[in-house]
Design a protein around this motif. Structure first.
Motif, PDB file in Angstrom:
ATOM      1  N   UNK A   1      10.276 -22.929 -14.736  1.00 28.26           N
ATOM      2  CA  UNK A   1       8.876 -22.724 -15.126  1.00 28.26           C
ATOM      3  C   UNK A   1       8.197 -24.009 -14.116  1.00 28.26           C
ATOM      4  N   UNK A   2       6.892 -23.864 -13.946  1.00 31.18           N
ATOM      5  CA  UNK A   2       6.314 -25.089 -13.448  1.00 31.18           C
ATOM      6  C   UNK A   2       5.474 -25.649 -14.473  1.00 31.18           C
ATOM      7  N   UNK A   3       5.644 -27.008 -14.951  1.00 32.41           N
ATOM      8  CA  UNK A   3       5.121 -27.820 -15.769  1.00 32.41           C
ATOM      9  C   UNK A   3       4.648 -29.109 -15.508  1.00 32.41           C
ATOM     10  N   UNK A   4       3.500 -29.708 -15.512  1.00 40.59           N
ATOM     11  CA  UNK A   4       3.062 -30.967 -15.281  1.00 40.59           C
ATOM     12  C   UNK A   4       3.600 -31.329 -13.932  1.00 40.59           C
ATOM     13  N   UNK A   5       3.449 -30.351 -12.822  1.00 37.10           N
ATOM     14  CA  UNK A   5       3.600 -30.586 -11.464  1.00 37.10           C
ATOM     15  C   UNK A   5       5.204 -30.882 -11.339  1.00 37.10           C
ATOM     16  N   UNK A   6       6.070 -30.454 -12.114  1.00 42.10           N
ATOM     17  CA  UNK A   6       7.713 -30.437 -12.011  1.00 42.10           C
ATOM     18  C   UNK A   6       7.972 -29.155 -12.071  1.00 42.10           C
ATOM     19  N   UNK A   7       8.905 -28.702 -11.687  1.00 45.00           N
ATOM     20  CA  UNK A   7       9.783 -27.341 -11.760  1.00 45.00           C
ATOM     21  C   UNK A   7      10.881 -27.826 -12.597  1.00 45.00           C
ATOM     22  N   UNK A   8      10.988 -27.079 -13.864  1.00 44.82           N
ATOM     23  CA  UNK A   8      12.023 -27.254 -14.593  1.00 44.82           C
ATOM     24  C   UNK A   8      12.972 -25.779 -15.140  1.00 44.82           C
ATOM     25  N   UNK A   9      14.236 -26.044 -15.522  1.00 43.40           N
ATOM     26  CA  UNK A   9      14.968 -24.858 -15.818  1.00 43.40           C
ATOM     27  C   UNK A   9      14.439 -24.599 -17.174  1.00 43.40           C
ATOM     28  N   UNK A  10      14.434 -23.061 -17.494  1.00 42.64           N
ATOM     29  CA  UNK A  10      14.094 -22.441 -18.617  1.00 42.64           C
ATOM     30  C   UNK A  10      15.096 -21.366 -19.243  1.00 42.64           C
ATOM     31  N   UNK A  11      14.970 -21.408 -20.636  1.00 43.89           N
ATOM     32  CA  UNK A  11      15.881 -20.473 -21.221  1.00 43.89           C
ATOM     33  C   UNK A  11      14.615 -19.168 -21.364  1.00 43.89           C
ATOM     34  N   UNK A  12      14.779 -17.996 -20.862  1.00 42.10           N
ATOM     35  CA  UNK A  12      14.092 -17.178 -21.096  1.00 42.10           C
ATOM     36  C   UNK A  12      14.660 -16.160 -22.059  1.00 42.10           C
ATOM     37  N   UNK A  13      13.723 -15.737 -22.997  1.00 42.22           N
ATOM     38  CA  UNK A  13      14.016 -14.511 -24.002  1.00 42.22           C
ATOM     39  C   UNK A  13      13.222 -13.564 -23.818  1.00 42.22           C
ATOM     40  N   UNK A  14      13.956 -12.398 -23.054  1.00 47.25           N
ATOM     41  CA  UNK A  14      13.312 -11.113 -22.658  1.00 47.25           C
ATOM     42  C   UNK A  14      12.516 -10.399 -23.902  1.00 47.25           C
ATOM     43  N   UNK A  15      13.005 -10.416 -24.809  1.00 46.57           N
ATOM     44  CA  UNK A  15      12.646  -9.654 -26.148  1.00 46.57           C
ATOM     45  C   UNK A  15      11.040 -10.342 -26.452  1.00 46.57           C
ATOM     46  N   UNK A  16      11.073 -11.584 -26.363  1.00 43.84           N
ATOM     47  CA  UNK A  16       9.502 -12.156 -26.638  1.00 43.84           C
ATOM     48  C   UNK A  16       8.850 -12.584 -25.341  1.00 43.84           C
ATOM     49  N   UNK A  17       9.219 -12.431 -24.292  1.00 39.92           N
ATOM     50  CA  UNK A  17       8.575 -12.745 -23.024  1.00 39.92           C
ATOM     51  C   UNK A  17       8.398 -14.215 -22.852  1.00 39.92           C
ATOM     52  N   UNK A  18       9.018 -15.022 -23.594  1.00 39.10           N
ATOM     53  CA  UNK A  18       8.768 -16.660 -23.601  1.00 39.10           C
ATOM     54  C   UNK A  18      10.041 -17.545 -22.884  1.00 39.10           C
ATOM     55  N   UNK A  19       9.420 -18.510 -22.104  1.00 41.66           N
ATOM     56  CA  UNK A  19      10.428 -19.198 -21.474  1.00 41.66           C
ATOM     57  C   UNK A  19      10.368 -20.539 -22.233  1.00 41.66           C
TER      58      UNK A  19
END
Length: 180
Positions: A58-76
């Protein structure tokens, strides 16, 4: 005087405008709840509720960070050095035909050959994918090798944790079906 002011302003802008950049070495597909998870998406673990977690960024506060994506909820879900948050727009890492991804044990900020970087921070520091077993699941975290040297993971209301022993996602090239 005008030229001096312009030069000083330009130097100031360059010093404070270090942009974060995305990894372009691997294949990342855009994702959200309305997109189908690609067949070749890389699995990163499972969360405390039993959902499969995919490797994302994800892009957050001008940084690119690893994310754990839960497909069932569509949330990273992702972690910074001090906090945890979630976004509904993210990228998912997908396997290429000539690359195999695997999780390798590591510790204390040791650089593993082929470690997958998701991008860079606003300070132009490379950010890597790590994971550890915690809080009833195997969760993806943030690894900053040049400064933190630990895998940073936080899940929902639980405390931020820093692991000095963790696993790092590594890409290994395949040439004619053989790993190198």
């Amino acid at each position: 005087m005008y030229k001096v002011a312009c030069v000083v302003l330009a130097l100031f802008a360059v010093a404070y405008a270090v942009p974060s950049t995305y990894d372009t070495e691997h294949v990342w597909k855009a994702g959200n709840l309305s997109y189908v998870v690609p067949y070749s998406a890389i699995v990163g673990g499972y969360d405390p509720y039993g959902f499969t977690i995919y490797v994302g960024r994800v892009k957050y506060s001008n940084s690119i960070l690893p994310a754990r994506v839960v497909a069932e909820t569509g949330t990273a879900y992702f972690n910074t050095e001090t906090e945890s948050s979630k976004l509904l727009v993210y990228d998912i890492l997908v396997a290429e035909r000539d690359v195999k991804y695997k999780w390798v044990r590591s510790f204390d900020g040791f650089y593993e050959k082929g470690a997958v970087a998701v991008g860079t921070t606003v300070k132009n520091e490379r950010v890597f994918c790590c994971r550890a077993k915690t809080d009833g699941g195997v969760l993806i975290g943030t690894l900053l090798l040049s400064s933190q040297k630990v895998c940073i993971i936080k899940h929902e209301s639980l405390a931020l944790r820093k692991f000095d022993k963790y696993e790092v996602l590594v890409a290994q090239p395949k040439i004619n079906g053989t790993l190198y």
